[in-house]
Design an enzyme around this catalytic site. Sequence first.
Site, mmCIF file in Angstrom:
data_model
loop_
_atom_site.group_PDB
_atom_site.id
_atom_site.type_symbol
_atom_site.label_atom_id
_atom_site.label_comp_id
_atom_site.label_asym_id
_atom_site.label_seq_id
_atom_site.Cartn_x
_atom_site.Cartn_y
_atom_site.Cartn_z
ATOM 1 N N ARG A 1 0.827 -1.216 0.000
ATOM 2 C CA ARG A 1 0.000 0.000 0.000
ATOM 3 C C ARG A 1 0.860 1.264 0.000
ATOM 4 N NH1 ARG A 1 -4.201 -2.324 4.432
ATOM 5 N NH2 ARG A 1 -5.636 -3.269 2.964
ATOM 6 N N LYS B 1 -18.564 -18.496 2.444
ATOM 7 C CA LYS B 1 -20.019 -18.508 2.655
ATOM 8 C C LYS B 1 -20.774 -17.721 1.600
ATOM 9 C CE LYS B 1 -20.045 -19.143 7.585
ATOM 10 N NZ LYS B 1 -20.371 -18.579 8.871
ATOM 11 N N GLY C 1 -12.809 -4.476 0.770
ATOM 12 C CA GLY C 1 -14.228 -4.157 0.954
ATOM 13 C C GLY C 1 -14.724 -3.096 -0.010
ATOM 14 N N GLY D 1 -9.569 -9.605 -0.645
ATOM 15 C CA GLY D 1 -8.597 -10.228 0.232
ATOM 16 C C GLY D 1 -7.938 -11.527 -0.191
HETATM 17 P P1 AMP Z 1 -14.089 -15.384 2.049
HETATM 18 O O1 AMP Z 1 -13.444 -14.537 3.116
HETATM 19 O O2 AMP Z 1 -15.525 -15.628 2.242
HETATM 20 O O3 AMP Z 1 -13.728 -14.905 0.653
HETATM 21 O O4 AMP Z 1 -13.448 -16.823 2.212
HETATM 22 C C1 AMP Z 1 -12.082 -17.092 2.034
HETATM 23 C C2 AMP Z 1 -11.773 -18.330 2.785
HETATM 24 O O5 AMP Z 1 -12.629 -19.346 2.336
HETATM 25 C C3 AMP Z 1 -10.359 -18.830 2.622
HETATM 26 O O6 AMP Z 1 -9.691 -18.681 3.833
HETATM 27 C C4 AMP Z 1 -10.535 -20.294 2.254
HETATM 28 O O7 AMP Z 1 -9.703 -21.170 3.009
HETATM 29 C C5 AMP Z 1 -11.981 -20.562 2.615
HETATM 30 N N1 AMP Z 1 -12.571 -21.652 1.855
HETATM 31 C C6 AMP Z 1 -12.582 -21.818 0.519
HETATM 32 N N2 AMP Z 1 -13.174 -22.967 0.186
HETATM 33 C C7 AMP Z 1 -13.544 -23.574 1.335
HETATM 34 C C8 AMP Z 1 -14.189 -24.795 1.657
HETATM 35 N N3 AMP Z 1 -14.573 -25.638 0.706
HETATM 36 N N4 AMP Z 1 -14.403 -25.083 2.945
HETATM 37 C C9 AMP Z 1 -14.008 -24.222 3.912
HETATM 38 N N5 AMP Z 1 -13.402 -23.050 3.682
HETATM 39 C C10 AMP Z 1 -13.164 -22.718 2.401
#
Ligand code: AMP
Length: 418
Positions: A35, A220, A399, A376
């Site tokens: 950054r 999620k 974000g 991220g």
């Molecule tokens: P997000 O912050 O929602 O973009 O999620 C990123 C995180 O999702 C990363 O740390 C990944 O390790 C996790 N992730 C990706 N695929 C899976 C999965 N199948 N099960 C659990 N965690 C996951």
Amino acid sequence: MQTIETYNFEGKKALVRVDFNVPLNDKFEITDDTRMKAAVPTIKKVIAGGGSVILMSHFGRPKGVDEKLSLKHIQKHLEELLGQPVKFAGDSVGDKVKAQAAELKAGEVLLLENLRFYAEEEGKPRGLAADASAEEKKVAKAAVKETQKTFVADLAALGDTYINDAFGTAHRAHASTALIAAYFPNNKMFGYVIEGELKAVDAVMKNPVRPFTAIMGGSKVSSKIDIIMNLLDKVDTLILGGGMTYTFKAALGGKVGSSICEPDKFDLALDIMRIAKEKGVNLVFPDQTLIADDFSNDANVDICDSMEIPDGWKGLDIGPESCAEFEKIIKASKTILWNGPVGVFEMSKFEAGTKTIADAIVTATAAGSFSLIGGGDSVAAINKYNFADKVSYVSTGGGALLEYIEGKDLPGISAIRG
Ligand code: AMP
């Protein structure tokens, strides 16, 4: 609207909002200066044009003055990056800072203290009792909004022009990111970081060369709904991967074992699939999953149909057939947007899918496609494989980028555009 490229900085003091919120280790060493490096061209442009620079940034989430979160920790590294001395103000506003700003000569740089030492930067009350009543909260909020006006005016009085170059906080209506712009109706502009971000995102969201494919991963579905919905209006193909996909499979009646699953989002998942169909979007899921009997790099693994994950097993990456399918789609795309890993890429056993996506994007980019990586964890993945300079654009936004893609109005952007 003024632009940094054409503005005459001769004799002007430019107040530049940068994002120096860099990670430090316990010895106060900077562990990732991306950054800070990103802000250098804007600072140098002002100096080359005969102006001086007053830098403003937040740093971490202090609850008041906190020596550990002082921007003095980054002063030396900033001097190295700029190749010149940087004066450290020790505060953000007040008589001393006013005098330091007034004395600033052309070519000099003054770094203000962490803006968030003042509650007025964010305009949120501090020190409220945990059991404060709604009325007490309302009064405290009104009080800080009132003192915020003076804070903004004091900051604005330090400079002649205002440059916002902190894309990472552009989705916040804070004193230094948005409110201050009102004091510079004819002298406000974006720095190169924000200009670059907006150009890249607009290339993807406003004028994509087709076919346009977005790959959304992550854990999620609940945290990605708005983005998915907005993308369904823009993309030709939407590839979904990662933990979020098991909610869709389960909603369709699949067995997902102990994979991440949000049963309260089943209706939404079905809605997304229906809307994609109505809009003619090719919605692609990993039909094959790499499953594990533990959330660990030492787990036993197997490959199975994503609708038939056995009890006690969880899907932690996409399977090889899905890798091949995704790779083919990405390589045939002319515009690519990637947000979120398609597996638990932090563990080597579950990184193949994410690495395949990164590789395919690099190949497509080399063949002339435009690729934007943002948010991220996909940025972390691109950096893990040292691909940052092999894709068209890696967003620093997090974000802010996600909100921009969702189609939201970013206060830091509209305050400049007016
Ligand atoms: P997000 O912050 O929602 O973009 O999620 C990123 C995180 O999702 C990363 O740390 C990944 O390790 C996790 N992730 C990706 N695929 C899976 C999965 N199948 N099960 C659990 N965690 C996951």
